[in-house]
Design a protein around this motif. Structure first.
Motif, PDB file in Angstrom:
ATOM      1  N   ALA A  48       7.280  12.114 -12.014  1.00 21.75           N
ATOM      2  CA  ALA A  48       7.843  10.831 -11.585  1.00 21.75           C
ATOM      3  C   ALA A  48       7.686  10.647 -10.077  1.00 21.75           C
ATOM      4  O   ALA A  48       7.394   9.544  -9.600  1.00 21.75           O
ATOM      5  CB  ALA A  48       9.316  10.745 -11.985  1.00 21.75           C
ATOM      6  N   ALA A  49       7.850  11.723  -9.316  1.00 17.26           N
ATOM      7  CA  ALA A  49       7.660  11.639  -7.863  1.00 17.26           C
ATOM      8  C   ALA A  49       6.214  11.313  -7.525  1.00 17.26           C
ATOM      9  O   ALA A  49       5.939  10.479  -6.649  1.00 17.26           O
ATOM     10  CB  ALA A  49       8.075  12.953  -7.206  1.00 17.26           C
ATOM     11  N   ALA A  50       5.271  11.935  -8.219  1.00 18.44           N
ATOM     12  CA  ALA A  50       3.856  11.660  -7.987  1.00 18.44           C
ATOM     13  C   ALA A  50       3.519  10.216  -8.355  1.00 18.44           C
ATOM     14  O   ALA A  50       2.766   9.539  -7.639  1.00 18.44           O
ATOM     15  CB  ALA A  50       2.991  12.626  -8.791  1.00 18.44           C
ATOM     16  N   ALA A  51       4.091   9.736  -9.456  1.00 15.65           N
ATOM     17  CA  ALA A  51       3.856   8.345  -9.854  1.00 15.65           C
ATOM     18  C   ALA A  51       4.429   7.386  -8.808  1.00 15.65           C
ATOM     19  O   ALA A  51       3.795   6.377  -8.467  1.00 15.65           O
ATOM     20  CB  ALA A  51       4.482   8.080 -11.225  1.00 15.65           C
ATOM     21  N   GLY A  52       5.596   7.705  -8.278  1.00 12.41           N
ATOM     22  CA  GLY A  52       6.192   6.864  -7.235  1.00 12.41           C
ATOM     23  C   GLY A  52       5.349   6.830  -5.979  1.00 12.41           C
ATOM     24  O   GLY A  52       5.176   5.778  -5.355  1.00 12.41           O
ATOM     25  N   LEU A  53       4.805   7.977  -5.586  1.00  9.03           N
ATOM     26  CA  LEU A  53       3.921   8.020  -4.419  1.00  9.03           C
ATOM     27  C   LEU A  53       2.651   7.211  -4.664  1.00  9.03           C
ATOM     28  O   LEU A  53       2.176   6.503  -3.773  1.00  9.03           O
ATOM     29  CB  LEU A  53       3.561   9.465  -4.079  1.00  9.03           C
ATOM     30  N   ALA A  54       2.114   7.309  -5.880  1.00 11.00           N
ATOM     31  CA  ALA A  54       0.897   6.562  -6.194  1.00 11.00           C
ATOM     32  C   ALA A  54       1.152   5.060  -6.176  1.00 11.00           C
ATOM     33  O   ALA A  54       0.372   4.293  -5.612  1.00 11.00           O
ATOM     34  CB  ALA A  54       0.357   6.990  -7.563  1.00 11.00           C
ATOM     35  N   VAL A  55       2.266   4.637  -6.752  1.00 12.73           N
ATOM     36  CA  VAL A  55       2.600   3.210  -6.763  1.00 12.73           C
ATOM     37  C   VAL A  55       2.902   2.723  -5.349  1.00 12.73           C
ATOM     38  O   VAL A  55       2.475   1.638  -4.946  1.00 12.73           O
ATOM     39  CB  VAL A  55       3.804   2.941  -7.707  1.00 12.73           C
ATOM     40  N   GLY A  56       3.595   3.537  -4.578  1.00  9.54           N
ATOM     41  CA  GLY A  56       3.943   3.154  -3.211  1.00  9.54           C
ATOM     42  C   GLY A  56       2.751   3.035  -2.293  1.00  9.54           C
ATOM     43  O   GLY A  56       2.753   2.247  -1.346  1.00  9.54           O
ATOM     44  N   SER A  57       1.702   3.818  -2.540  1.00  7.50           N
ATOM     45  CA  SER A  57       0.530   3.760  -1.673  1.00  7.50           C
ATOM     46  C   SER A  57      -0.563   2.855  -2.236  1.00  7.50           C
ATOM     47  O   SER A  57      -1.623   2.737  -1.629  1.00  7.50           O
ATOM     48  CB  SER A  57      -0.026   5.164  -1.451  1.00  7.50           C
ATOM     49  N   GLN A  60      -3.079   0.352  -0.084  1.00  6.58           N
ATOM     50  CA  GLN A  60      -3.105   0.689   1.331  1.00  6.58           C
ATOM     51  C   GLN A  60      -4.454   1.221   1.769  1.00  6.58           C
ATOM     52  O   GLN A  60      -4.664   1.471   2.947  1.00  6.58           O
ATOM     53  CB  GLN A  60      -2.024   1.720   1.649  1.00  6.58           C
ATOM     54  N   GLY A  61      -5.368   1.404   0.880  1.00  2.21           N
ATOM     55  CA  GLY A  61      -6.676   1.929   1.237  1.00  2.21           C
ATOM     56  C   GLY A  61      -6.664   3.439   1.287  1.00  2.21           C
ATOM     57  O   GLY A  61      -5.623   4.070   1.146  1.00  2.21           O
ATOM     58  N   PRO A  62      -7.836   4.038   1.521  1.00  2.00           N
ATOM     59  CA  PRO A  62      -7.913   5.500   1.554  1.00  2.00           C
ATOM     60  C   PRO A  62      -7.239   6.061   2.791  1.00  2.00           C
ATOM     61  O   PRO A  62      -7.213   5.432   3.849  1.00  2.00           O
ATOM     62  CB  PRO A  62      -9.415   5.782   1.576  1.00  2.00           C
ATOM     63  N   ARG A  63      -6.690   7.244   2.641  1.00  2.00           N
ATOM     64  CA  ARG A  63      -6.063   7.918   3.774  1.00  2.00           C
ATOM     65  C   ARG A  63      -7.141   8.613   4.585  1.00  2.00           C
ATOM     66  O   ARG A  63      -8.047   9.222   4.041  1.00  2.00           O
ATOM     67  CB  ARG A  63      -5.054   8.957   3.292  1.00  2.00           C
ATOM     68  N   VAL A  64      -7.009   8.549   5.895  1.00  2.00           N
ATOM     69  CA  VAL A  64      -7.959   9.192   6.788  1.00  2.00           C
ATOM     70  C   VAL A  64      -7.194  10.225   7.602  1.00  2.00           C
ATOM     71  O   VAL A  64      -6.196   9.909   8.234  1.00  2.00           O
ATOM     72  CB  VAL A  64      -8.620   8.161   7.733  1.00  2.00           C
ATOM     73  N   SER A  65      -7.691  11.438   7.589  1.00  2.00           N
ATOM     74  CA  SER A  65      -7.050  12.504   8.334  1.00  2.00           C
ATOM     75  C   SER A  65      -7.488  12.449   9.787  1.00  2.00           C
ATOM     76  O   SER A  65      -8.647  12.223  10.091  1.00  2.00           O
ATOM     77  CB  SER A  65      -7.423  13.853   7.728  1.00  2.00           C
ATOM     78  N   ALA A  66      -6.552  12.661  10.684  1.00  2.00           N
ATOM     79  CA  ALA A  66      -6.863  12.687  12.113  1.00  2.00           C
ATOM     80  C   ALA A  66      -6.753  14.106  12.639  1.00  2.00           C
ATOM     81  O   ALA A  66      -6.122  14.366  13.649  1.00  2.00           O
ATOM     82  CB  ALA A  66      -5.932  11.750  12.870  1.00  2.00           C
ATOM     83  N   GLY A  67      -7.371  15.029  11.928  1.00  2.00           N
ATOM     84  CA  GLY A  67      -7.304  16.432  12.314  1.00  2.00           C
ATOM     85  C   GLY A  67      -8.238  16.748  13.466  1.00  2.00           C
ATOM     86  O   GLY A  67      -8.889  15.879  14.046  1.00  2.00           O
ATOM     87  N   LYS A  68      -8.343  18.027  13.804  1.00  2.00           N
ATOM     88  CA  LYS A  68      -9.206  18.463  14.899  1.00  2.00           C
ATOM     89  C   LYS A  68     -10.663  18.130  14.591  1.00  2.00           C
ATOM     90  O   LYS A  68     -11.121  18.317  13.482  1.00  2.00           O
ATOM     91  CB  LYS A  68      -9.080  19.965  15.112  1.00  2.00           C
ATOM     92  N   GLY A  69     -11.336  17.651  15.583  1.00  2.00           N
ATOM     93  CA  GLY A  69     -12.759  17.404  15.452  1.00  2.00           C
ATOM     94  C   GLY A  69     -13.119  16.155  14.672  1.00  2.00           C
ATOM     95  O   GLY A  69     -14.275  15.907  14.411  1.00  2.00           O
ATOM     96  N   SER A  70     -12.146  15.364  14.307  1.00  2.00           N
ATOM     97  CA  SER A  70     -12.465  14.177  13.516  1.00  2.00           C
ATOM     98  C   SER A  70     -12.862  13.013  14.395  1.00  2.00           C
ATOM     99  O   SER A  70     -13.386  12.020  13.921  1.00  2.00           O
ATOM    100  CB  SER A  70     -11.277  13.773  12.653  1.00  2.00           C
TER     101      SER A  70
END
Length: 80
Positions: A48-57, A60-70
């Motif tokens: 249910a938590a995973a479903a809530g996160l999926a519905v909530g996002s 919003q488009g794909p997530r982009v990581s702002a890690g080192k070297g990006s």
């Protein structure tokens, strides 16, 4: 500090209810119900938590990581 206290109490309430009901079922020698209750709670809750996160996002488009070297994130000292 109030937010931490509220969050802590809010997290403890469902867990204590889950524990109490599980112990109550086991004391009534309803082992099958206790095992089914525990297994279903541990599977349905995260699902249910995973479903809530999926519905909530959604949308919003794909997530982009702002890690080192990006190359994303804060500019360096040279302003680039």
């Amino acid at each position: 500090m109030t937010i931490v206290g509220v969050g802590f109490c809010g997290a403890c309430t469902p867990f204590s209810t889950f524990s109490y009901e599980l112990i109550l079922l086991s004391r009534k020698v309803q082992t099958e119900k206790a095992v089914l209750y525990a297994a279903s709670s541990l599977v349905v809750g995260p699902a249910a938590a995973a479903a809530g996160l999926a519905v909530g996002s959604f949308g919003q488009g794909p997530r982009v990581s702002a890690g080192k070297g990006s190359g994303k994130g804060r500019p360096g000292p040279s302003g680039t």
